[in-house]
Design an enzyme around this catalytic site. Sequence first.
Site, short mmCIF file in Angstrom:
data_model
loop_
_atom_site.label_atom_id
_atom_site.label_comp_id
_atom_site.label_asym_id
_atom_site.label_seq_id
_atom_site.Cartn_x
_atom_site.Cartn_y
_atom_site.Cartn_z
N SER A 174 37.08 38.83 43.05
CA SER A 174 37.93 37.94 43.54
C SER A 174 39.27 38.06 42.94
CB SER A 174 37.34 36.61 43.34
OG SER A 174 37.21 36.36 42.22
N SER A 212 33.99 39.73 39.49
CA SER A 212 35.21 39.57 39.90
C SER A 212 36.43 39.94 38.90
CB SER A 212 35.48 38.13 40.14
OG SER A 212 35.00 37.91 41.34
N LYS A 252 45.70 33.77 37.16
CA LYS A 252 44.71 33.70 38.33
C LYS A 252 44.72 31.96 38.90
CE LYS A 252 40.18 34.59 40.16
NZ LYS A 252 38.66 35.20 39.96
N1 GLN Z 1 31.94 38.97 44.58
C1 GLN Z 1 30.91 38.23 44.13
C2 GLN Z 1 30.91 37.08 44.86
O1 GLN Z 1 31.44 37.02 45.86
C3 GLN Z 1 31.59 37.98 42.68
C4 GLN Z 1 32.66 36.90 42.49
C5 GLN Z 1 33.13 36.66 41.20
O2 GLN Z 1 32.87 37.26 40.30
N2 GLN Z 1 33.71 35.38 41.16
O3 GLN Z 1 30.47 36.11 44.45
#
Ligand code: GLN
Length: 495
Positions: free
Chosen positions: A158, A182, A78
């Site tokens: 994400s 995410s 990532k």
């Molecule tokens: N969707 C969540 C956010 O926007 C979680 C994102 C994540 O786990 N990095 O914060």
Amino acid sequence: MTELTKLTLAEARDKLREGDVSSVELTQAFLKAIDDADALNAFVHKTPEIALERAKAADARIAEGDAPDMCGLPIGIKDLFCTKGVASQAASGILEGFKPEYESTVSQQLQDAGAVMLGKLNMDEFAMGSSNETSVYGNAVNPWRRGNDEAALTPGGSSGGSASAVAADLCLAATGTDTGGSIRQPAAFTGITGIKPTYGRCSRWGVVAFASSLDQAGPMTKDVRDAAIMLETMCGYDAKDSTSVELAVPNFEAMLTGDIRGKKIGIPNEYRIDGMPAEIEKLWADGIEMLKAAGAEIVDISLPHTKYALPAYYVIAPAEASSNLARYDGVRYGHRATLAAGDGITEMYEKTRAEGFGHEVQRRVMVGTYVLSAGFYDAYYNRARRVRTLIKQDFENVFAQGVDAILTPATPSAAFGLGEMSDADPIQMYLNDVFTVTVNLAGLPGVAVPTGLNAQGLPLGLQLIGRPWEEGDLLNTAYALEQAAGFVAKPGKWW
Ligand code: GLN
């Protein structure tokens, strides 16, 4: 022989050992698959030279008989992980051109074990999002489609690029990070497995920080066995991360017996949210039956503060983000705005941050600075921290009653269309995380496993939440669920 890119991590490992295939051959197969899949926009920085060099070294190591499990296995990383000399932008314009001088601990451990990095994977900017649509590179695309409908779907976020790449066989496995879901939400949207370990299991050193008290790295893989193999290499104590915990790392794969007889599985009443789609209710009910049939004891439990988790998360995560992102000032990293005559340092900060950060990141920074401001600190930030403690206690109470794991849906829906939520209130997007954020707030391990398809042929996943530090036991329960569900569907290749 099965097409090389279709192998699981475990199968590829065994074939390398048996001399059926070389790491160079595997790597070449994946590099070709990646080049053929630009339509998915999963890889945002390809590193073929590095990959082939590491594959050659891995082959030599395997030949010498000195090869850890991950040796020679091609994976994606990532973009949030700093990789030495390789662009690491957290999918943000503000880190344009940033090539770190150092390697994150997690990616270093994978590299030391001989894993082959194919490149960097797309994601939401600074890991803020649930659809991969906040990326400066444009969104990654889900390889799955609704039947014959050509509409492009989100791979989730994400870690959307990681999910898309694993589901489309562009790498054997990928790293992800999970601050509020995410790893688990994109895994569920793409029919793969993803585990967020207990907070402190994986070092955060060298992983671009979003919300430091919630962020954890974890593997995203084709199945549970692969998750066990890769997690073992990713975790472990690191003196460079003060929140990393000094605990022995078990052989997680050896714990996959599939025997869950007598395990107590909790079903939390509060996760039956209003308006839950019938297909998710059915998936959950089916999962309960599968675990029961495997010999687990199913118990109803209550996690009474669940309804406050999402609001608490969306105070705490932006608060920490606003502080972490203060370092992007145009001086030390990446992008700096062109200044006009007479502009001073304040204008440089303002223009650089306005140009470099996307809208969602700017929204989080503003929310975060607001909830931390002198007048509102107690009303928002401190209150959210108290709620967090109550959520953690809810879990401690059910674990004290002997519950081994908790079964919930991973997401409130299947993958949605790209752009479908763009006009919606941001809270609609935040609702994607309703089943996952509690786990980060409480620091617990959570795993998403694909267990079914919806009426349109899209994958759906269930989540298992475990006791702290008991990833091995959690993975074994996930393994039993995986075996019972027998999920084997793959997206049809259209790209
Ligand atoms: N969707 C969540 C956010 O926007 C979680 C994102 C994540 O786990 N990095 O914060």
